[in-house]
Design a protein around this motif. Structure first.
Motif, PDB file in Angstrom:
ATOM      1  N   GLY A 130       0.797  -1.226   0.000  1.00  0.00           N
ATOM      2  CA  GLY A 130       0.000   0.000   0.000  1.00  0.00           C
ATOM      3  C   GLY A 130       0.822   1.265   0.000  1.00  0.00           C
ATOM      4  N   ILE A 131       1.800   1.347  -0.860  1.00  0.00           N
ATOM      5  CA  ILE A 131       2.668   2.525  -0.946  1.00  0.00           C
ATOM      6  C   ILE A 131       2.038   3.573  -1.857  1.00  0.00           C
ATOM      7  CG2 ILE A 131       4.831   3.330  -1.982  1.00  0.00           C
ATOM      8  CD1 ILE A 131       6.195   0.918  -0.761  1.00  0.00           C
ATOM      9  N   ARG A 132       2.103   4.838  -1.425  1.00  0.00           N
ATOM     10  CA  ARG A 132       1.594   5.959  -2.220  1.00  0.00           C
ATOM     11  C   ARG A 132       2.745   6.904  -2.560  1.00  0.00           C
ATOM     12  NH1 ARG A 132      -1.147   9.367   0.158  1.00  0.00           N
ATOM     13  NH2 ARG A 132      -0.747   8.760   2.324  1.00  0.00           N
ATOM     14  N   ALA A 133       2.755   7.405  -3.774  1.00  0.00           N
ATOM     15  CA  ALA A 133       3.826   8.303  -4.232  1.00  0.00           C
ATOM     16  C   ALA A 133       3.894   9.581  -3.406  1.00  0.00           C
ATOM     17  CB  ALA A 133       3.630   8.641  -5.708  1.00  0.00           C
ATOM     18  N   ALA A 134       2.744  10.034  -2.913  1.00  0.00           N
ATOM     19  CA  ALA A 134       2.689  11.303  -2.183  1.00  0.00           C
ATOM     20  C   ALA A 134       3.342  11.229  -0.807  1.00  0.00           C
ATOM     21  CB  ALA A 134       1.233  11.747  -2.033  1.00  0.00           C
ATOM     22  N   GLU A 135       3.703  10.034  -0.350  1.00  0.00           N
ATOM     23  CA  GLU A 135       4.243   9.884   0.997  1.00  0.00           C
ATOM     24  C   GLU A 135       5.649  10.457   1.149  1.00  0.00           C
ATOM     25  OE1 GLU A 135       2.893   6.038   3.182  1.00  0.00           O
ATOM     26  OE2 GLU A 135       3.187   5.488   1.084  1.00  0.00           O
ATOM     27  N   SER A 136       6.475  10.338   0.129  1.00  0.00           N
ATOM     28  CA  SER A 136       7.856  10.807   0.242  1.00  0.00           C
ATOM     29  C   SER A 136       8.484  10.945  -1.136  1.00  0.00           C
ATOM     30  CB  SER A 136       8.688   9.817   1.074  1.00  0.00           C
ATOM     31  OG  SER A 136       8.855   8.593   0.365  1.00  0.00           O
ATOM     32  N   LYS A 137       9.646  11.600  -1.186  1.00  0.00           N
ATOM     33  CA  LYS A 137      10.362  11.767  -2.446  1.00  0.00           C
ATOM     34  C   LYS A 137      10.808  10.414  -2.993  1.00  0.00           C
ATOM     35  CE  LYS A 137      12.132  16.456  -1.710  1.00  0.00           C
ATOM     36  NZ  LYS A 137      13.334  17.302  -1.589  1.00  0.00           N
ATOM     37  N   VAL A 138      11.247   9.543  -2.095  1.00  0.00           N
ATOM     38  CA  VAL A 138      11.691   8.215  -2.525  1.00  0.00           C
ATOM     39  C   VAL A 138      10.537   7.450  -3.155  1.00  0.00           C
ATOM     40  CG1 VAL A 138      12.553   5.984  -1.742  1.00  0.00           C
ATOM     41  CG2 VAL A 138      13.551   8.084  -0.823  1.00  0.00           C
ATOM     42  N   ARG A 139       9.375   7.474  -2.488  1.00  0.00           N
ATOM     43  CA  ARG A 139       8.228   6.720  -3.000  1.00  0.00           C
ATOM     44  C   ARG A 139       7.631   7.357  -4.244  1.00  0.00           C
ATOM     45  NH1 ARG A 139       5.267   3.986   2.298  1.00  0.00           N
ATOM     46  NH2 ARG A 139       7.196   3.059   3.102  1.00  0.00           N
ATOM     47  N   SER A 140       7.861   8.641  -4.434  1.00  0.00           N
ATOM     48  CA  SER A 140       7.329   9.307  -5.629  1.00  0.00           C
ATOM     49  C   SER A 140       8.011   8.807  -6.900  1.00  0.00           C
ATOM     50  CB  SER A 140       7.507  10.824  -5.516  1.00  0.00           C
ATOM     51  OG  SER A 140       8.886  11.180  -5.585  1.00  0.00           O
ATOM     52  N   LYS A 141       9.169   8.175  -6.746  1.00  0.00           N
ATOM     53  CA  LYS A 141       9.903   7.657  -7.897  1.00  0.00           C
ATOM     54  C   LYS A 141       9.567   6.199  -8.195  1.00  0.00           C
ATOM     55  CE  LYS A 141      13.768  10.771  -6.883  1.00  0.00           C
ATOM     56  NZ  LYS A 141      15.203  10.870  -6.512  1.00  0.00           N
ATOM     57  N   MET A 142       8.752   5.594  -7.333  1.00  0.00           N
ATOM     58  CA  MET A 142       8.393   4.194  -7.532  1.00  0.00           C
ATOM     59  C   MET A 142       7.304   4.056  -8.590  1.00  0.00           C
ATOM     60  SD  MET A 142       8.386   2.733  -3.611  1.00  0.00           S
ATOM     61  CE  MET A 142       9.889   2.731  -2.637  1.00  0.00           C
ATOM     62  N   THR A 143       7.286   2.907  -9.228  1.00  0.00           N
ATOM     63  CA  THR A 143       6.281   2.622 -10.248  1.00  0.00           C
ATOM     64  C   THR A 143       5.222   1.682  -9.683  1.00  0.00           C
ATOM     65  OG1 THR A 143       7.618   0.779 -11.048  1.00  0.00           O
ATOM     66  CG2 THR A 143       7.932   2.920 -12.115  1.00  0.00           C
ATOM     67  N   GLU A 144       4.135   1.544 -10.422  1.00  0.00           N
ATOM     68  CA  GLU A 144       3.056   0.677  -9.935  1.00  0.00           C
ATOM     69  C   GLU A 144       3.489  -0.789  -9.926  1.00  0.00           C
ATOM     70  OE1 GLU A 144      -1.653  -0.441 -10.782  1.00  0.00           O
ATOM     71  OE2 GLU A 144      -0.690   1.231 -11.849  1.00  0.00           O
ATOM     72  N   TYR A 145       4.257  -1.184 -10.926  1.00  0.00           N
ATOM     73  CA  TYR A 145       4.730  -2.570 -11.012  1.00  0.00           C
ATOM     74  C   TYR A 145       6.245  -2.594 -11.158  1.00  0.00           C
ATOM     75  CZ  TYR A 145      -0.132  -3.777 -12.206  1.00  0.00           C
ATOM     76  OH  TYR A 145      -1.496  -3.931 -12.205  1.00  0.00           O
ATOM     77  N   ASP A 146       6.892  -3.530 -10.487  1.00  0.00           N
ATOM     78  CA  ASP A 146       8.278  -3.834 -10.784  1.00  0.00           C
ATOM     79  C   ASP A 146       8.616  -5.202 -10.207  1.00  0.00           C
ATOM     80  OD1 ASP A 146       8.889  -3.519  -8.062  1.00  0.00           O
ATOM     81  OD2 ASP A 146       9.690  -1.510  -8.314  1.00  0.00           O
ATOM     82  N   TRP A 147       9.838  -5.628 -10.421  1.00  0.00           N
ATOM     83  CA  TRP A 147      10.271  -6.950  -9.979  1.00  0.00           C
ATOM     84  C   TRP A 147      11.202  -6.809  -8.777  1.00  0.00           C
ATOM     85  CZ3 TRP A 147       8.970 -11.884 -11.012  1.00  0.00           C
ATOM     86  CH2 TRP A 147       9.808 -12.893 -10.529  1.00  0.00           C
ATOM     87  N   SER A 148      10.991  -7.647  -7.763  1.00  0.00           N
ATOM     88  CA  SER A 148      11.855  -7.635  -6.586  1.00  0.00           C
ATOM     89  C   SER A 148      12.762  -8.853  -6.608  1.00  0.00           C
ATOM     90  CB  SER A 148      11.009  -7.655  -5.305  1.00  0.00           C
ATOM     91  OG  SER A 148      11.836  -7.871  -4.173  1.00  0.00           O
ATOM     92  N   ASP A 149      14.071  -8.602  -6.697  1.00  0.00           N
ATOM     93  CA  ASP A 149      15.024  -9.708  -6.632  1.00  0.00           C
ATOM     94  C   ASP A 149      15.064 -10.303  -5.232  1.00  0.00           C
ATOM     95  OD1 ASP A 149      15.800  -9.526  -9.302  1.00  0.00           O
ATOM     96  OD2 ASP A 149      17.348  -8.015  -8.857  1.00  0.00           O
ATOM     97  N   VAL A 150      14.848  -9.466  -4.237  1.00  0.00           N
ATOM     98  CA  VAL A 150      14.872  -9.938  -2.851  1.00  0.00           C
ATOM     99  C   VAL A 150      13.731 -10.919  -2.603  1.00  0.00           C
ATOM    100  CG1 VAL A 150      14.653  -9.260  -0.434  1.00  0.00           C
ATOM    101  CG2 VAL A 150      15.991  -7.850  -2.003  1.00  0.00           C
ATOM    102  N   PHE A 151      12.526 -10.543  -3.064  1.00  0.00           N
ATOM    103  CA  PHE A 151      11.356 -11.403  -2.863  1.00  0.00           C
ATOM    104  C   PHE A 151      11.170 -12.412  -4.002  1.00  0.00           C
ATOM    105  CE2 PHE A 151       9.316  -7.714  -0.347  1.00  0.00           C
ATOM    106  CZ  PHE A 151       9.962  -8.131   0.818  1.00  0.00           C
ATOM    107  N   ASP A 152      11.931 -12.225  -5.088  1.00  0.00           N
ATOM    108  CA  ASP A 152      11.849 -13.106  -6.248  1.00  0.00           C
ATOM    109  C   ASP A 152      10.418 -13.185  -6.791  1.00  0.00           C
ATOM    110  OD1 ASP A 152      12.861 -14.790  -8.215  1.00  0.00           O
ATOM    111  OD2 ASP A 152      12.455 -16.618  -7.056  1.00  0.00           O
TER     112      ASP A 152
END
Length: 308
Positions: A130-152
């Motif tokens: 439940g991440i929202r772009a408006a929460e922070s500068k870091v989160r504003s750069k996130m996309t709706e979908y991506d791949w996590s190598d950590v979570f595979d």
């Protein structure tokens, strides 16, 4: 087969995310990562209220072997808390608090258990957050979908473009109450307190939960003993200015990497004393308005009483 694993925290955004998935007709499994360091009201909300709204919650937590030499310290603090705490166990086992340079709390208590859980599933998981772009500068750069190598697996952020009002509206639409801490003025819920707690949050905790302050004070004493032992073994002396504290100097130099302030550790009582001030920590705010004036009004759930 693809399955959706919804990371829940007891906060407004993850609850809104689950409600959104329900509206979309998407089946999901709510998963909560328990640090053992939440506010009592959050635990009650997660156990007693939220499952009736979003479905049964799977609880995950980090577990590790505890050295016998520090077991009595852990037992003492967990007795004060009233429950097991992976966070407390990590602090005492390591003999150090988490900080901006060594933020092991997130890595070990949340990321590692979730990664293990996701990788052990028979089906193909999608980690929904439940991440929202408006929460922070870091989160504003996130996309709706991506791949996590950590979570595979794929990560989906369905609320990335939502506003706070969108979050409030979906709660209202479903008749869902938010975590009660919001109604007391909290901007966020999570670790109580987080090492990044705001001045207002620290002030609120000091007034509403003196037992948690006492636990932190005792933890600082225990970690000091453990650090002093390590220094002595190295033939060094632990300077008083390096005495461990849950928080670091909140008005120190700004770290350009983390965006946080902080230098030398401050003891909890000094931080609380600072949290009662305003204007850069130099003037006490003796007549600050009650925090509940902000939280209830924002949610449209403030009981103003009968004013006739």
């Amino acid at each position: 087969m693809t399955i959706h694993i919804a990371a829940v925290s007891g906060g407004k955004d993850s609850t809104a995310m689950c409600l959104h998935l329900k509206e979309l007709g998407i089946d999901y499994t709510p998963v909560y990562l328990d640090t053992g360091w939440e506010n009592a009201a959050t635990y009650e909300y997660l156990r007693e209220y939220l499952p009736s709204v979003i479905g049964e919650i799977t609880w995950l937590s980090f577990s590790e072997k505890i050295p016998e030499k520090v077991a009595h310290y852990i037992e003492e603090i967990e007795t004060m808390l009233g429950h097991k705490s992976p966070f407390v166990r990590g602090i005492i086992k390591k003999g150090m608090f988490a900080n901006s340079q060594r933020r092991w709390c997130t890595r070990e208590l949340k990321i590692a258990p979730m990664a293990k859980y996701l990788k052990n599933l028979d089906d193909e998981p999608v980690n929904v957050v439940g991440i929202r772009a408006a929460e922070s500068k870091v989160r504003s750069k996130m996309t709706e979908y991506d791949w996590s190598d950590v979570f595979d697996c794929q990560v989906w952020r369905p609320l990335i473009d939502w506003s706070v009002q969108d979050v409030i509206d979906i709660h209202t639409r479903h008749g869902v109450l938010p975590n009660p801490n919001y109604l007391k003025g909290a901007r966020r819920v999570g670790c109580w307190p987080c090492i990044y707690a705001s001045k207002k949050e620290i002030h609120q905790m000091s007034e509403s939960d003196p037992d948690r302050v006492a636990i932190i004070r005792r933890l600082e004493e225990i970690v000091h003993v453990l650090m002093d032992e390590r220094y002595t073994k190295r033939g060094e002396v632990l300077q008083e200015e390096n005495r461990p504290g849950w928080f670091r100097d909140p008005i120190g130099k700004l770290n350009p990497t983390t965006g946080k302030r902080g230098g030398k550790p401050w003891p909890i009582d000094r931080v609380i004393d600072w949290a009662k001030t305003k204007h850069g920590g130099r003037q006490y705010e003796l007549f600050a308005p009650p925090s509940r004036e902000f939280g209830c009004m924002a949610w449209g759930l403030c009981d103003m009483g009968d004013d006739k």
